[in-house]
Design a protein around this motif. Structure first.
Motif, short mmCIF file in Angstrom:
data_model
loop_
_atom_site.label_atom_id
_atom_site.label_comp_id
_atom_site.label_asym_id
_atom_site.label_seq_id
_atom_site.Cartn_x
_atom_site.Cartn_y
_atom_site.Cartn_z
N ILE A 103 0.17 -1.37 -0.11
CA ILE A 103 0.34 0.54 -0.45
C ILE A 103 0.73 1.40 -0.08
O ILE A 103 0.38 2.10 -1.15
CB ILE A 103 -1.20 -0.05 1.05
N LEU B 280 -8.16 8.10 -1.95
CA LEU B 280 -7.70 6.71 -2.06
C LEU B 280 -6.97 5.77 -0.89
O LEU B 280 -7.35 4.65 -0.26
CB LEU B 280 -7.42 6.31 -3.60
N TYR B 281 -5.63 6.95 -0.71
CA TYR B 281 -5.29 6.57 0.22
C TYR B 281 -5.90 6.16 1.63
O TYR B 281 -5.42 5.03 1.59
CB TYR B 281 -3.88 7.34 -0.29
N THR C 71 -8.89 5.61 2.55
CA THR C 71 -9.54 4.91 1.83
C THR C 71 -9.27 3.19 2.16
O THR C 71 -9.70 2.66 3.94
CB THR C 71 -10.75 4.72 1.07
N ARG C 72 -7.94 3.02 1.78
CA ARG C 72 -7.48 1.87 1.95
C ARG C 72 -6.89 1.72 3.17
O ARG C 72 -6.96 0.52 3.62
CB ARG C 72 -5.96 1.74 0.79
N SER D 78 -9.46 0.88 5.92
CA SER D 78 -9.91 -0.37 5.78
C SER D 78 -9.27 -1.71 6.20
O SER D 78 -9.49 -2.75 6.95
CB SER D 78 -10.00 -1.20 4.34
N TYR D 79 -7.90 -1.54 5.95
CA TYR D 79 -6.62 -1.72 6.59
C TYR D 79 -6.31 -1.76 7.90
O TYR D 79 -6.35 -3.05 8.83
CB TYR D 79 -4.95 -1.14 5.87
#
Length: 778
Positions: A267, A311-312, A314-315, A318-319
């Protein structure tokens, strides 16, 4: 009169030679005589022709009647102006004569031409000899440069060999230590396996008994109740190994955690790649539009940047949600395992007393240069201390007398306690630490700079050691280094604009300074001349600098904290960068300089290199030629001679092996600074040494300001006073060493040129401009 006598003599001679004839015949005779002498002596001037002319005039004077006396006077006056009054030797009687001026001048011209030809021949011979000497000198100079280059290569090879030897010794010590630790670990594992074998044997015996009971046929007389009792008894005797299931779950959870750590690396790689692409687009668009930030193209790039960051986020959300659940699960399993160990006899007793007893052990290290230390040969390796000791409570090696041979430096210390990895059972949130996990600052092989860096990371920033590390490649690492410097430069420029352009002028910080009168050196307002007798009064006091910049380390952590947002992710990225820097510390000089800054050394080296990049416009896609280089070095190194500039060009060409480029230029600047060959550093170091009259190795703030007023009169005083105050945070009040002051002065010198529009101006004061004559080359 003599004239009368000479005239009479000539007249008698002519009368003796020429008989009295009629006037017409007499004139014809005179004309024939004159024509004969002209034919015999065709070249003028001729003393014979002049003599015959005067003889004829003397003969004619008596035939002019009333004009005779006047003609005699005219002839005498003409003779005095034609003939020299000096007597010249002759080959006929009376062996002396008076020669006409024209003849004497002709002789003199001939003699002068002869001497001139001789002089020209001598001059040509000397010029030929000079050309041969210049050719020999050029050959000697090139040989000298070649020998210097070879010497530098041999020195580099020698240092590399010494580093390899040192690394081999360290690896050998590490292997010896690892071997000892493996022996102790093997003994512990062997004991644990013996215990497990005993438990399995007991379980096997119970299982065999149960199988035997289940396979034994019941007698016909047995009833249903007896059969039920046997089955129930078998169920109660069947062992269920809960500890094994717990350990299996813990191992699987740790494996999943490692996979999560690798996923985080992917990521971060994607995010950093996207950010790098956005930066490249901004740079290209800046060159195309000329910095028009209101254009549609820039707005589109800004929108893309926001989408990348969104986007970063959001990821990462979740992570982190999944990762936090996993961490809580692992924590519960670790706590349960700890309780199981406390409730059984399988717990391994940690010899805490052995670790704490390390503070009573003594380590003696010796060095020749004060930089690289090695244990004393009489030291004995102790497994429980993890190093070689002179006195140790674990083993009997109490040495009373030490023999020191050809060593000049001694260092006394205690073995590392490793409190973080070996004595701490839980962290601040109550979660247990993984046991026997050694952090980087507890590694005895870590360098001095990285010992401080890792200490700051773990103790001040509360960082943790991740499951896996990313080793960034050197090109990507250099890009990150440039980004760090660019961010720090913006911070310092904002601070400078706010502080140095405030209502209080720089001179207000120097109460009591007798600054001399200065003369304007150029249109930029730089002062180039200063009275050499300017001094600081003994009773003067410097006003304290209340506003100081945050140190470089704070900027480093703030930059990545703002980028990665989340605390755990930010610390993970920092750990990756620090690990990569440590891996490339000995391979790259820019990495070495950054590591010095991150270890707390607030030096001005990176700012000096940053200004050099601005001077040579490294960010622009243009080629660097030798003509451009020689023009720029006159700005970077003012007050040098033409020979010194030519030598700088030759040495730059020699270092780069005739591959002139902007990248090689920056590497060359780092090379000169690290090896103490940089011309400005050398010049200012020699200048500042003159003010250290007590040979303390440092200057007080007042002494340094007085020195700067004389050496660099055009520099703003508030600038270097602030730099001195920042250096005091590292070295103490009024004890900043000369080496650090040299870097401050060099940066100040470049900064003055930068803010003057890179004008070629003299900056040295007249008292110290003579120092440049003693520096022949960089």
């Amino acid at each position: 009169m003599n004239t009368t006598k000479s005239t009479a003599g000539l007249e008698s001679g002519i009368k003796a030679d020429i008989p009295k004839l009629p006037p017409k015949s007499q004139a014809l005779i005179y004309q024939v005589q004159l024509q004969e002498v002209i034919d015999n002596y065709p070249h003028q001037p001729s003393k014979e022709r002049i003599k015959v002319t005067f003889d004829i005039l003397d003969d004619l004077v008596h035939q002019l009647g009333p004009y005779s006396s006047l003609m005699e006077s005219l002839i005498e006056e003409l003779r005095n102006n034609v003939y020299s009054q000096q007597v010249t030797s002759s080959t006929v009687e009376p062996y002396y004569e008076k020669v006409p001026f024209s003849v004497l001048v002709s002789k003199m011209n001939k003699q002068r031409e002869k001497e001139l030809k001789l002089s020209q021949q001598v001059m040509e011979e000397l010029q030929d000899k000079l050309k041969f000497r210049e050719h020999d000198l050029e050959i000697s100079f090139r040989k000298n440069l070649s020998l210097k280059h070879k010497c530098s290569l041999f020195e580099k090879l020698e240092s590399n060999l010494k580093a390899e030897i040192e690394q081999s010794n360290q690896q050998l010590q590490l292997q010896i230590r690892t071997q000892s630790e493996m022996k102790s670990e093997f003994a512990r594992i062997q004991d644990q396996l013996e215990r497990d074998i005993q438990v399995l044997q007991n379980q096997n015996a119970q299982s065999a008994m149960i199988i035997e009971n289940l396979t034994t046929p019941l007698s016909k007389s047995s009833n249903v109740k007896a059969k039920k009792d046997l089955v129930e008894k078998s169920r109660n005797d069947l062992p269920i190994d809960s500890r094994g299931i717990l350990l299996y779950n813990l191992a699987q959870s740790n494996q999943i955690e490692k996979q999560f750590s690798e996923l985080l690396d992917y990521i971060l790689d994607d995010f950093e790649s996207d950010v790098s692409q956005v930066h490249k687009k901004k740079e290209i668009m800046t060159e195309i539009t000329g910095g028009d930030f209101e254009s549609e193209s820039f707005k589109a790039i800004e929108l893309e940047s926001k989408e990348v960051f969104k986007l970063y986020q959001t990821r990462m959300e979740s992570y982190l949600e999944e990762f936090n659940l996993l961490k809580r699960h692992i924590s519960s399993l670790q706590l349960q395992e700890r309780k199981n160990q406390e409730n059984t006899k399988l717990i391994t007793i940690t010899p805490t007393a052995d670790y704490t007893a390390r503070k009573y052990a003594t380590v003696v290290e010796i060095s020749k240069d004060g930089d690289k230390y090695e244990p004393h040969p009489s030291s004995i390796f102790c497994i429980k201390c993890g190093t070689k000791t002179i006195q140790c409570p674990h083993i009997d090696n109490d040495i009373k007398v030490l023999e020191i041979k050809e060593k000049t430096f001694l260092k006394f210390s205690h073995p590392n306690l490793k409190i973080r990895s070996e004595l701490s059972l839980t962290n601040e949130s109550g979660e247990p630490y993984p046991f026997n996990t050694e952090t980087e600052d507890e590694n005895p092989m870590v360098s001095a700079n990285f010992y401080k860096i890792w200490k700051n990371y773990y103790e001040v920033r509360k960082g943790t050691k991740p499951k896996s590390n990313r080793i960034l490649p050197l090109p990507k690492l250099l890009v990150i280094i440039d980004e760090i410097y660019d961010t720090r430069w913006k911070v310092e420029e904002e601070f400078r604009d706010k502080e140095l352009e405030s209502d209080s002028q720089p001179e207000n910080l120097m109460t009591g300074f007798n600054k001399p009168k200065t003369e304007s050196a150029d249109a930029g307002g730089l002062s180039a001349l200063v009275d050499s007798d300017a001094v600081v009064e003994e009773s003067s006091e410097l006003a304290p600098v209340t506003n100081l910049l945050d140190n470089f380390v704070e900027t480093f952590y703030s930059l990545f904290k703002e980028r990665y947002v989340y605390e755990n992710v930010f610390l993970k990225a920092i750990h990756d960068i620090l690990t990569s820097l440590e891996a490339n510390e000995k391979k790259s000089k820019p990495v070495q300089v950054l590591c010095r800054h991150l270890s707390g050394k607030e030096e001005e080296i990176w700012k000096y290199v940053h200004l050099t990049k601005k001077l040579f416009k490294v960010e622009e896609a243009t080629e660097l030629t030798m003509a451009v280089y020689l023009a720029k070095v006159k700005i970077q190194y003012p007050d040098r001679s033409a020979v010194q500039y030519e030598t700088m060009g030759l040495e730059f060409t020699s270092y780069t092996k005739n591959k002139i480029s902007k990248a090689n230029l920056i590497d060359y600047v780092y090379h000169m600074i690290v090896n103490k060959l940089e011309p400005n550093f050398e010049l200012l170091s020699k200048s500042l040494d003159k003010f250290d009259v007590q040979l303390n190795g440092y200057l007080t703030k007042k002494e340094f300001c007085s020195a700067m007023v004389k050496i660099l009169p055009s520099a703003p005083s508030k600038e270097y006073i602030m730099r001195y105050s920042m250096a005091e945070r590292e070295f103490g009040e009024n004890k900043v060493p000369l080496e650090r002051l040299t870097s401050i002065a060099a940066y100040t010198m470049m900064n003055v040129a930068y803010h003057s529009g890179w004008k070629t101006t003299s900056q040295l004061g007249p008292t110290f401009s003579e120092v440049r004559g003693h520096l022949s080359s960089p």
